[in-house]
Design a protein around this motif. Structure first.
Motif, PDB file in Angstrom:
ATOM      1  N   VAL A 176      -0.906  17.330   8.796  1.00 13.10           N
ATOM      2  CA  VAL A 176      -0.501  15.942   8.992  1.00 13.10           C
ATOM      3  C   VAL A 176      -0.611  15.232   7.654  1.00 13.10           C
ATOM      4  CG1 VAL A 176      -0.906  13.823  10.297  1.00 13.10           C
ATOM      5  CG2 VAL A 176      -1.403  16.051  11.336  1.00 13.10           C
ATOM      6  N   THR A 177       0.479  14.631   7.209  1.00 13.21           N
ATOM      7  CA  THR A 177       0.492  13.957   5.900  1.00 13.21           C
ATOM      8  C   THR A 177       1.085  12.564   6.062  1.00 13.21           C
ATOM      9  OG1 THR A 177       2.700  14.766   5.360  1.00 13.21           O
ATOM     10  CG2 THR A 177       0.859  16.160   4.744  1.00 13.21           C
ATOM     11  N   PHE A 178       0.723  11.676   5.148  1.00 16.99           N
ATOM     12  CA  PHE A 178       1.250  10.320   5.203  1.00 16.99           C
ATOM     13  C   PHE A 178       2.692  10.254   4.717  1.00 16.99           C
ATOM     14  CE2 PHE A 178      -3.249   8.675   4.873  1.00 16.99           C
ATOM     15  CZ  PHE A 178      -3.226   8.078   6.120  1.00 16.99           C
ATOM     16  N   THR A 179       3.475   9.392   5.333  1.00 16.54           N
ATOM     17  CA  THR A 179       4.715   8.937   4.711  1.00 16.54           C
ATOM     18  C   THR A 179       4.331   7.896   3.667  1.00 16.54           C
ATOM     19  OG1 THR A 179       4.918   7.122   6.269  1.00 16.54           O
ATOM     20  CG2 THR A 179       5.932   9.224   6.899  1.00 16.54           C
ATOM     21  N   PRO A 180       5.263   7.470   2.825  1.00 17.29           N
ATOM     22  CA  PRO A 180       4.942   6.401   1.862  1.00 17.29           C
ATOM     23  C   PRO A 180       4.394   5.169   2.576  1.00 17.29           C
ATOM     24  CG  PRO A 180       7.047   7.389   1.312  1.00 17.29           C
ATOM     25  CD  PRO A 180       6.617   8.021   2.606  1.00 17.29           C
ATOM     26  N   ARG A 181       5.010   4.834   3.697  1.00 13.88           N
ATOM     27  CA  ARG A 181       4.553   3.666   4.455  1.00 13.88           C
ATOM     28  C   ARG A 181       3.128   3.883   4.969  1.00 13.88           C
ATOM     29  NH1 ARG A 181       6.181   1.963   9.930  1.00 13.88           N
ATOM     30  NH2 ARG A 181       5.781  -0.281  10.063  1.00 13.88           N
ATOM     31  N   GLY A 182       2.836   5.090   5.448  1.00 15.37           N
ATOM     32  CA  GLY A 182       1.491   5.374   5.934  1.00 15.37           C
ATOM     33  C   GLY A 182       0.470   5.362   4.814  1.00 15.37           C
ATOM     34  N   ALA A 183       0.851   5.886   3.658  1.00 17.06           N
ATOM     35  CA  ALA A 183      -0.079   5.911   2.521  1.00 17.06           C
ATOM     36  C   ALA A 183      -0.407   4.493   2.084  1.00 17.06           C
ATOM     37  CB  ALA A 183       0.546   6.702   1.367  1.00 17.06           C
ATOM     38  N   GLU A 184       0.605   3.641   2.115  1.00 17.09           N
ATOM     39  CA  GLU A 184       0.391   2.235   1.742  1.00 17.09           C
ATOM     40  C   GLU A 184      -0.575   1.579   2.725  1.00 17.09           C
ATOM     41  OE1 GLU A 184       3.223  -1.735   1.183  1.00 17.09           O
ATOM     42  OE2 GLU A 184       4.124   0.268   1.377  1.00 17.09           O
ATOM     43  N   LEU A 185      -0.367   1.864   4.003  1.00 18.77           N
ATOM     44  CA  LEU A 185      -1.264   1.306   5.025  1.00 18.77           C
ATOM     45  C   LEU A 185      -2.689   1.797   4.814  1.00 18.77           C
ATOM     46  CD1 LEU A 185      -1.952  -0.120   7.662  1.00 18.77           C
ATOM     47  CD2 LEU A 185      -1.116   1.908   8.884  1.00 18.77           C
ATOM     48  N   ALA A 186      -2.851   3.101   4.572  1.00 13.53           N
ATOM     49  CA  ALA A 186      -4.196   3.651   4.393  1.00 13.53           C
ATOM     50  C   ALA A 186      -4.873   3.042   3.174  1.00 13.53           C
ATOM     51  CB  ALA A 186      -4.114   5.178   4.257  1.00 13.53           C
ATOM     52  N   ALA A 187      -4.101   2.849   2.100  1.00 14.29           N
ATOM     53  CA  ALA A 187      -4.673   2.236   0.901  1.00 14.29           C
ATOM     54  C   ALA A 187      -5.120   0.813   1.206  1.00 14.29           C
ATOM     55  CB  ALA A 187      -3.648   2.254  -0.235  1.00 14.29           C
ATOM     56  N   GLY A 188      -4.320   0.097   2.009  1.00 16.55           N
ATOM     57  CA  GLY A 188      -4.701  -1.270   2.380  1.00 16.55           C
ATOM     58  C   GLY A 188      -5.972  -1.288   3.206  1.00 16.55           C
ATOM     59  N   LEU A 189      -6.120  -0.320   4.103  1.00 13.88           N
ATOM     60  CA  LEU A 189      -7.339  -0.238   4.911  1.00 13.88           C
ATOM     61  C   LEU A 189      -8.550  -0.017   4.017  1.00 13.88           C
ATOM     62  CD1 LEU A 189      -6.242   1.932   7.976  1.00 13.88           C
ATOM     63  CD2 LEU A 189      -6.626  -0.532   7.911  1.00 13.88           C
ATOM     64  N   GLU A 190      -8.409   0.890   3.045  1.00 15.35           N
ATOM     65  CA  GLU A 190      -9.534   1.171   2.155  1.00 15.35           C
ATOM     66  C   GLU A 190      -9.877  -0.046   1.298  1.00 15.35           C
ATOM     67  OE1 GLU A 190     -11.841   3.167   1.884  1.00 15.35           O
ATOM     68  OE2 GLU A 190     -12.595   2.502  -0.061  1.00 15.35           O
ATOM     69  N   ARG A 191      -8.872  -0.749   0.804  1.00 14.99           N
ATOM     70  CA  ARG A 191      -9.151  -1.984   0.054  1.00 14.99           C
ATOM     71  C   ARG A 191      -9.883  -2.981   0.941  1.00 14.99           C
ATOM     72  NH1 ARG A 191      -3.891  -1.163  -1.959  1.00 14.99           N
ATOM     73  NH2 ARG A 191      -3.047  -2.639  -0.451  1.00 14.99           N
ATOM     74  N   GLY A 192      -9.436  -3.092   2.187  1.00 13.34           N
ATOM     75  CA  GLY A 192     -10.088  -4.030   3.103  1.00 13.34           C
ATOM     76  C   GLY A 192     -11.528  -3.642   3.387  1.00 13.34           C
ATOM     77  N   ARG A 193     -11.767  -2.330   3.553  1.00 10.61           N
ATOM     78  CA  ARG A 193     -13.133  -1.881   3.804  1.00 10.61           C
ATOM     79  C   ARG A 193     -14.036  -2.241   2.641  1.00 10.61           C
ATOM     80  NH1 ARG A 193     -16.642   0.809   1.997  1.00 10.61           N
ATOM     81  NH2 ARG A 193     -15.305   1.509   0.278  1.00 10.61           N
ATOM     82  N   ALA A 194     -13.554  -1.993   1.430  1.00 15.69           N
ATOM     83  CA  ALA A 194     -14.373  -2.276   0.248  1.00 15.69           C
ATOM     84  C   ALA A 194     -14.649  -3.772   0.131  1.00 15.69           C
ATOM     85  CB  ALA A 194     -13.646  -1.762  -1.003  1.00 15.69           C
ATOM     86  N   GLU A 195     -13.631  -4.570   0.414  1.00 19.68           N
ATOM     87  CA  GLU A 195     -13.818  -6.018   0.296  1.00 19.68           C
ATOM     88  C   GLU A 195     -14.775  -6.533   1.358  1.00 19.68           C
ATOM     89  OE1 GLU A 195     -10.301  -8.218  -0.388  1.00 19.68           O
ATOM     90  OE2 GLU A 195     -11.187 -10.118   0.277  1.00 19.68           O
ATOM     91  N   LEU A 196     -14.668  -5.970   2.570  1.00 13.31           N
ATOM     92  CA  LEU A 196     -15.585  -6.391   3.628  1.00 13.31           C
ATOM     93  C   LEU A 196     -17.019  -6.018   3.272  1.00 13.31           C
ATOM     94  CD1 LEU A 196     -16.110  -7.593   6.390  1.00 13.31           C
ATOM     95  CD2 LEU A 196     -15.628  -5.340   7.387  1.00 13.31           C
ATOM     96  N   ALA A 197     -17.184  -4.815   2.698  1.00 16.21           N
ATOM     97  CA  ALA A 197     -18.528  -4.399   2.290  1.00 16.21           C
ATOM     98  C   ALA A 197     -19.099  -5.370   1.270  1.00 16.21           C
ATOM     99  CB  ALA A 197     -18.479  -2.974   1.719  1.00 16.21           C
TER     100      ALA A 197
END
Lengths: 133, 133
Positions: A77-98
């Motif tokens: 299972v691999t990300f599409t470009p759209r999925g990779a962008e979403l995952a990167a946004g989730l990780e940025r959000g996690r870091a900011e929330l922390a």
DNA sequence: TATTGTTATACTCTATAACTATA
DNA sequence: TATAGTTATAGAGTATAACAATA
């Protein structure tokens, strides 16, 4: 600005995501391309459940199934470009929330809090392991 | 011995319970007899969902529906003797688990941990409230 | 008019079991 | 034989919408 609560529900809905599908996106973002059985173990669900979630995410153009080099039974299972962008946004959000949650703590208090939490988690794990015996 | 993990799943299954039904039992144990809309708010689900959960718990002889004195639209959800016994057991388990997790902490560390956790929760709540605005 | 709870309907998630293809 | 993933089937949980009874 990482979304939580009703806000998060709304944002997930606009992406065609559900909590379970978002959890799979999150795991995939942490692990990179993996076969489905790895996701089943990580998410603690059956392989059948993963099949359904991946089906939905493929339909949303967030992930794709690719052949596994070296094991023709498995699919990566691999990300599409759209999925990779979403995952990167989730990780940025996690870091900011922390940062929002922990940066305001004085170093000493953060240290004590972290040690205390680690102890609680360790005792909880031991308790669960003892019960499962 | 309060059960968690696979052990808890097994124990719930033997009682004919599911996680959602157990959550309703827990809320009812904390609040005493309440109309269904109170449970819907507490559990953050729709009234329809509560109807289904209460139906299942009635079938398991854990709760009953009683008329609400003072509002004939509403029904009070109350425990059967079997349900009350279960709720009491859950509360005993919660208390014992809390002792297992927190009693081993030195008073000073527990104090620091509690203050740190309260701060994190307060910032998390503020963050969610800000996003919902 | 608003609220409480229900019925009707549909979708998501998950499990078990049987199956195919591959190891 | 064992593993990876699918199809088939079933049940739990939930949402939305329409409704009846009551406030």
């Amino acid at each position: 600005m990482f979304l939580l609560g009703d806000d998060a529900d709304r944002a997930l809905g606009e992406l065609g995501l559900t909590p379970s599908r978002a959890a799979l996106v999150w795991e995939l973002g942490q692990r990179g391309p993996v076969p489905q059985h790895v996701l089943a173990t990580a998410l603690r669900v059956t392989p059948r459940a993963v099949t359904g979630l991946v089906d939905a995410l493929v339909a949303s153009d967030l992930v794709t199934r690719a052949p596994h080099p070296g094991d023709r039974r498995a699919t990566l299972v691999t990300f599409t470009p759209r999925g990779a962008e979403l995952a990167a946004g989730l990780e940025r959000g996690r870091a900011e929330l922390a940062r929002t949650l922990f940066a305001p703590m004085p170093a000493e208090e953060l240290d004590c809090f972290g040690r205390g939490l680690a102890g609680v988690i360790a005792r909880l794990r031991a308790h669960i392991a003892a019960g499962a015996a």
